[in-house]
Write an enzyme that holds these catalytic residues in place. Structure first.
Site, short mmCIF file in Angstrom:
data_model
loop_
_atom_site.label_atom_id
_atom_site.label_comp_id
_atom_site.label_asym_id
_atom_site.label_seq_id
_atom_site.Cartn_x
_atom_site.Cartn_y
_atom_site.Cartn_z
N HIS A 197 0.83 -1.21 0.00
CA HIS A 197 0.00 0.00 0.00
C HIS A 197 0.86 1.26 0.00
CE1 HIS A 197 -2.89 2.87 2.11
NE2 HIS A 197 -3.34 2.71 0.89
N GLU A 227 4.58 10.37 2.98
CA GLU A 227 3.51 9.43 2.64
C GLU A 227 3.06 8.63 3.85
OE1 GLU A 227 1.58 9.24 -0.19
OE2 GLU A 227 2.74 11.06 -0.55
N GLU A 238 2.25 1.82 -3.41
CA GLU A 238 1.19 2.35 -4.27
C GLU A 238 1.15 3.88 -4.16
OE1 GLU A 238 -3.15 3.58 -3.50
OE2 GLU A 238 -2.87 1.48 -2.94
N HIS A 239 1.28 4.40 -2.94
CA HIS A 239 1.30 5.84 -2.72
C HIS A 239 2.59 6.48 -3.25
CE1 HIS A 239 -2.11 6.96 0.02
NE2 HIS A 239 -2.24 5.64 -0.02
#
Length: 141
Positions: free
Chosen positions: A21, A98, A24-25
């Site tokens: 995840h 992030e 992904e960011h």
């Protein structure tokens, strides 16, 4: 245009929970050909594209809705996706920024409905790896 990566939270080890995840960011913060966020944002704006992504248990998917499919537009989006696949610039500074965004996302999704979902998973899939590999990850990682 969609780029599907056949990897999600289910493949993570205990010390990696949430890394899929986070990656992904992170690809949206800068890549080899678009090293700074404004350059990447400008590339999407110039294309007139809307972008989004998600990570699930078994996949990570990047979605870009293009206004047209002319050669220049498709060449540019394939260049961006190529960078997403192997050209992400993963600096400590970008990771920390992030991390804050992902933690805020985690806090905002923490609802009664979410807790019921987690309880149902635990009840329906006791001792299954899925119940311990929620895509958002763990705050400590």
């Amino acid at each position: 245009v969609r780029m599907h990566i056949d990897a999600g939270s289910i493949q993570e080890d205990d010390d990696q929970k949430g890394i899929a995840h986070m990656l992904e960011h992170l690809v949206f913060t800068g890549t080899k050909n678009f090293p700074e966020l404004p350059e990447l944002e400008y590339a999407f704006q110039r294309l007139g594209a809307h972008s989004n992504a998600y990570t699930s248990f078994d996949e990570t998917v990047y979605n870009v809705d293009l206004p047209n499919t002319d050669a220049e537009t498709t060449d540019q989006i394939f260049r961006i996706f190529r960078d997403f696949a192997d050209g992400a610039l993963l600096t400590e500074e970008k990771v920390e920024i992030e991390r804050g965004i992902v933690l805020a996302e985690d806090r905002s999704s923490d609802s009664v409905e979410w807790q019921i979902f987690l309880d149902q998973m635990e009840y329906l899939l006791p001792d299954h790896r899925l119940t311990d590999r929620i895509p958002i990850g763990e705050r400590e990682v």
